[in-house]
Motif scaffolding. Structure first.
Motif, mmCIF file in Angstrom:
data_model
loop_
_atom_site.group_PDB
_atom_site.id
_atom_site.type_symbol
_atom_site.label_atom_id
_atom_site.label_comp_id
_atom_site.label_asym_id
_atom_site.label_seq_id
_atom_site.Cartn_x
_atom_site.Cartn_y
_atom_site.Cartn_z
ATOM 1 N N ALA A 249 0.875 -1.175 0.000
ATOM 2 C CA ALA A 249 0.000 0.000 0.000
ATOM 3 C C ALA A 249 0.909 1.222 0.000
ATOM 4 N N ALA A 250 0.414 2.322 -0.547
ATOM 5 C CA ALA A 250 1.215 3.554 -0.540
ATOM 6 C C ALA A 250 1.171 4.169 0.864
ATOM 7 N N THR A 251 2.234 4.933 1.219
ATOM 8 C CA THR A 251 2.223 5.667 2.491
ATOM 9 C C THR A 251 1.647 7.050 2.211
ATOM 10 N N VAL A 252 0.607 7.423 2.970
ATOM 11 C CA VAL A 252 -0.018 8.740 2.769
ATOM 12 C C VAL A 252 0.100 9.511 4.082
ATOM 13 N N SER A 253 0.716 10.720 4.034
ATOM 14 C CA SER A 253 0.865 11.535 5.247
ATOM 15 C C SER A 253 0.262 12.910 5.009
ATOM 16 N N PRO A 254 -0.387 13.486 6.049
ATOM 17 C CA PRO A 254 -0.956 14.820 5.868
ATOM 18 C C PRO A 254 0.146 15.872 5.755
ATOM 19 N N LEU A 255 -0.087 16.920 4.968
ATOM 20 C CA LEU A 255 0.848 18.051 4.897
ATOM 21 C C LEU A 255 0.341 19.168 5.814
ATOM 22 N N GLU A 256 1.217 20.114 6.145
ATOM 23 C CA GLU A 256 0.802 21.263 6.962
ATOM 24 C C GLU A 256 -0.290 22.063 6.225
ATOM 25 N N GLU A 257 -0.163 22.105 4.909
ATOM 26 C CA GLU A 257 -1.159 22.824 4.114
ATOM 27 C C GLU A 257 -2.472 22.025 4.108
ATOM 28 N N GLU A 258 -3.559 22.675 4.429
ATOM 29 C CA GLU A 258 -4.827 21.974 4.606
ATOM 30 C C GLU A 258 -5.268 21.294 3.309
ATOM 31 N N ASN A 259 -5.834 20.101 3.473
ATOM 32 C CA ASN A 259 -6.367 19.319 2.346
ATOM 33 C C ASN A 259 -5.305 18.831 1.356
ATOM 34 N N TRP A 260 -4.035 18.880 1.779
ATOM 35 C CA TRP A 260 -2.975 18.339 0.920
ATOM 36 C C TRP A 260 -2.311 17.162 1.625
ATOM 37 N N VAL A 261 -1.889 16.193 0.821
ATOM 38 C CA VAL A 261 -1.197 15.021 1.391
ATOM 39 C C VAL A 261 0.109 14.774 0.636
ATOM 40 N N ALA A 262 1.035 14.053 1.318
ATOM 41 C CA ALA A 262 2.261 13.583 0.657
ATOM 42 C C ALA A 262 2.109 12.071 0.489
ATOM 43 N N VAL A 263 2.475 11.582 -0.695
ATOM 44 C CA VAL A 263 2.351 10.141 -0.978
ATOM 45 C C VAL A 263 3.736 9.587 -1.283
ATOM 46 N N SER A 264 4.018 8.386 -0.753
ATOM 47 C CA SER A 264 5.275 7.707 -1.038
ATOM 48 C C SER A 264 4.936 6.284 -1.463
ATOM 49 N N SER A 265 5.487 5.867 -2.598
ATOM 50 C CA SER A 265 5.090 4.557 -3.124
ATOM 51 C C SER A 265 6.191 3.973 -3.998
ATOM 52 N N MET A 266 6.424 2.654 -3.878
ATOM 53 C CA MET A 266 7.366 2.002 -4.793
ATOM 54 C C MET A 266 6.666 1.803 -6.140
ATOM 55 N N ILE A 267 7.358 2.141 -7.219
ATOM 56 C CA ILE A 267 6.775 1.913 -8.553
ATOM 57 C C ILE A 267 7.784 1.139 -9.402
ATOM 58 N N LEU A 268 7.282 0.441 -10.408
ATOM 59 C CA LEU A 268 8.173 -0.324 -11.285
ATOM 60 C C LEU A 268 9.039 0.623 -12.109
ATOM 61 N N ARG A 269 10.348 0.376 -12.070
ATOM 62 C CA ARG A 269 11.277 1.243 -12.806
ATOM 63 C C ARG A 269 10.891 1.360 -14.281
ATOM 64 N N LYS A 270 10.512 0.230 -14.882
ATOM 65 C CA LYS A 270 10.254 0.243 -16.331
ATOM 66 C C LYS A 270 8.989 1.032 -16.678
ATOM 67 N N GLU A 271 8.114 1.285 -15.665
ATOM 68 C CA GLU A 271 6.880 2.038 -15.938
ATOM 69 C C GLU A 271 6.981 3.495 -15.476
ATOM 70 N N MET A 272 8.188 3.868 -14.996
ATOM 71 C CA MET A 272 8.360 5.152 -14.322
ATOM 72 C C MET A 272 7.860 6.349 -15.155
ATOM 73 N N ALA A 273 8.309 6.482 -16.400
ATOM 74 C CA ALA A 273 7.980 7.674 -17.197
ATOM 75 C C ALA A 273 6.466 7.811 -17.371
ATOM 76 N N ASN A 274 5.799 6.717 -17.713
ATOM 77 C CA ASN A 274 4.343 6.774 -17.907
ATOM 78 C C ASN A 274 3.626 7.130 -16.616
ATOM 79 N N ILE A 275 4.099 6.557 -15.498
ATOM 80 C CA ILE A 275 3.448 6.828 -14.211
ATOM 81 C C ILE A 275 3.584 8.310 -13.861
ATOM 82 N N LEU A 276 4.766 8.899 -14.052
ATOM 83 C CA LEU A 276 4.970 10.316 -13.719
ATOM 84 C C LEU A 276 4.063 11.211 -14.581
ATOM 85 N N ASP A 277 3.950 10.889 -15.880
ATOM 86 C CA ASP A 277 3.069 11.668 -16.761
ATOM 87 C C ASP A 277 1.636 11.623 -16.237
ATOM 88 N N HIS A 278 1.239 10.414 -15.872
ATOM 89 C CA HIS A 278 -0.132 10.188 -15.413
ATOM 90 C C HIS A 278 -0.399 10.952 -14.101
#
Ligand SMILES: Nc1ncnc2c1ncn2[C@@H]1O[C@H](COP(=O)(O)OP(=O)(O)OP(=O)(O)O)[C@@H](O)[C@H]1O
Ligand SMILES: O=P(O)(O)OC[C@H]1O[C@H](OP(=O)(O)OP(=O)(O)O)[C@H](O)[C@@H]1O
Length: 297
Positions: A249-278
């Motif tokens: 599961a991705a790690t989701v943490s609240p940011l100081e700015e209201e209604n914003w979150v930080a997400v941390s997630s492992m992604i497949l290296r070979k799919e990296m460019a498409n995932i970032l665009d998306h």
């Protein structure tokens, strides 16, 4: 004298002493923090920080040593294990040493299909796998006489057709450069192979085997994945997490700015460019990608 008696309480780990798998194996051992000092020309190295003895052997002999339980684990090609027909646990696919064992014939020659080679002479280092292939093709039972003649050579198999030693060869192909240079082309794949960590059916120290497997799996995951971090408005989260669900599961943490979150997630290296665009399209910002140098998964 039995070498095993001189190395009590050490896990015997067979590693290719030369050839195509050698350098990659050394870097895997380094990544797994298996430290050792190997004296010049000595094929045994005592590990400095774990109860392991590294035994440097030809890749082709490693299945026999592990199959007979003389070594507990080893790194070699799947092709070598199949050729030796030994009973070992196939352990982990290490994702390198990838190539194919193929039937090769002279380019623009008389043969285009394996069936045309029945009754001819085939040259290979992999005589057992070649025999098994032609037994099937000829429809004869294992071990029964074959019409096709199978000859063993220990290396430079690709020279055989030009020198009149055989009509076709069965040899490994990766880039195809060797095959092309010898004026040959492939007409059939007998087997696809890659390097594996193989394990004896009765290893002397199962817990240490598990530790080594876990370290190698961590290294493989570190090669396969990168870590992706980004910020996003909370209401975009459901869509974004579909793109970066994480391994568990991705790690989701609240940011100081209201209604914003930080997400941390492992992604497949070979799919990296498409995932970032998306992610960008879906409203994520401050998207960062970091290398994972090592991990446990
Ligand atoms: N061109 C290749 N690309 C990727 N992997 C290969 C290639 N050739 C061989 N391998 C893998 O490496 C294993 C060992 O092959 P290699 O030719 O290095 O054997 P060797 O006889 O020990 O070394 P050498 O050819 O230097 O004498 C093979 O069984 C196969 O799994
Ligand atoms: O498709 P390619 O990328 O050209 O690789 C194929 C070659 O690699 C292996 O031999 P290696 O060079 O290890 O030496 P060998 O012939 O002595 O076994 C294999 O036996 C082929 O000859």
């Amino acid at each position: 004298m039995d070498l095993v008696n001189y190395l009590p309480d050490r896990l015997m780990f067979a590693v290719p002493k030369k050839g195509r798998l050698y350098e990659k194996c050394l870097s895997l051992l380094k990544g797994a923090d298996i430290q050792f000092h190997r004296s010049n020309r000595l094929d045994i190295a005592i590990c400095l920080n774990l109860p392991i003895a590294l035994i440097f052997l030809p890749a082709a002999d490693i299945p026999t040593f592990v199959g007979e339980g003389r070594c507990d684990i080893g790194i070699t090609g799947y092709d070598q294990v199949m050729e030796s027909a030994v009973d070992v646990d196939m352990g982990i696919d290490l994702n390198f040493g990838k190539c194919k064992l193929q039937i090769q014939v002279p380019r623009n020659g008389a043969y285009q299909k394996p069936e045309q080679l029945v009754g001819k002479t085939i040259v290979s280092t992999f005589t057992n796998l070649t025999r098994q292939y032609f037994e099937k093709l000829e429809g004869v039972k294992s071990g029964e006489p074959l019409k096709t003649k199978i000859k063993y050579v220990g290396g430079s198999v690709e020279a055989s057709c030009a020198l009149g030693v055989g009509d076709a060869i069965v040899d490994l192909v990766e880039s195809g450069e060797t095959m092309k240079a010898a004026g040959l082309c492939a007409i059939e794949t007998v087997l696809a192979t890659s390097a594996h960590l193989i394990v004896s059916r009765h290893p002397s120290q199962p817990q240490l085997v598990d530790l080594i497997k876990s370290r190698l799996e961590g290294l493989l995951a570190a090669q396969k994945y990168v870590l992706c971090n980004y910020n996003a408005p909370r209401d975009r989260l459901p869509e974004l997490l579909k793109v970066t669900p994480g391994r568990r599961a991705a790690t989701v943490s609240p940011l100081e700015e209201e209604n914003w979150v930080a997400v941390s997630s492992m992604i497949l290296r070979k799919e990296m460019a498409n995932i970032l665009d998306h992610l960008k399209k879906l409203g994520a910002s401050d998207i960062l990608v970091m290398e994972i140098s090592n991990c446990r998964v």
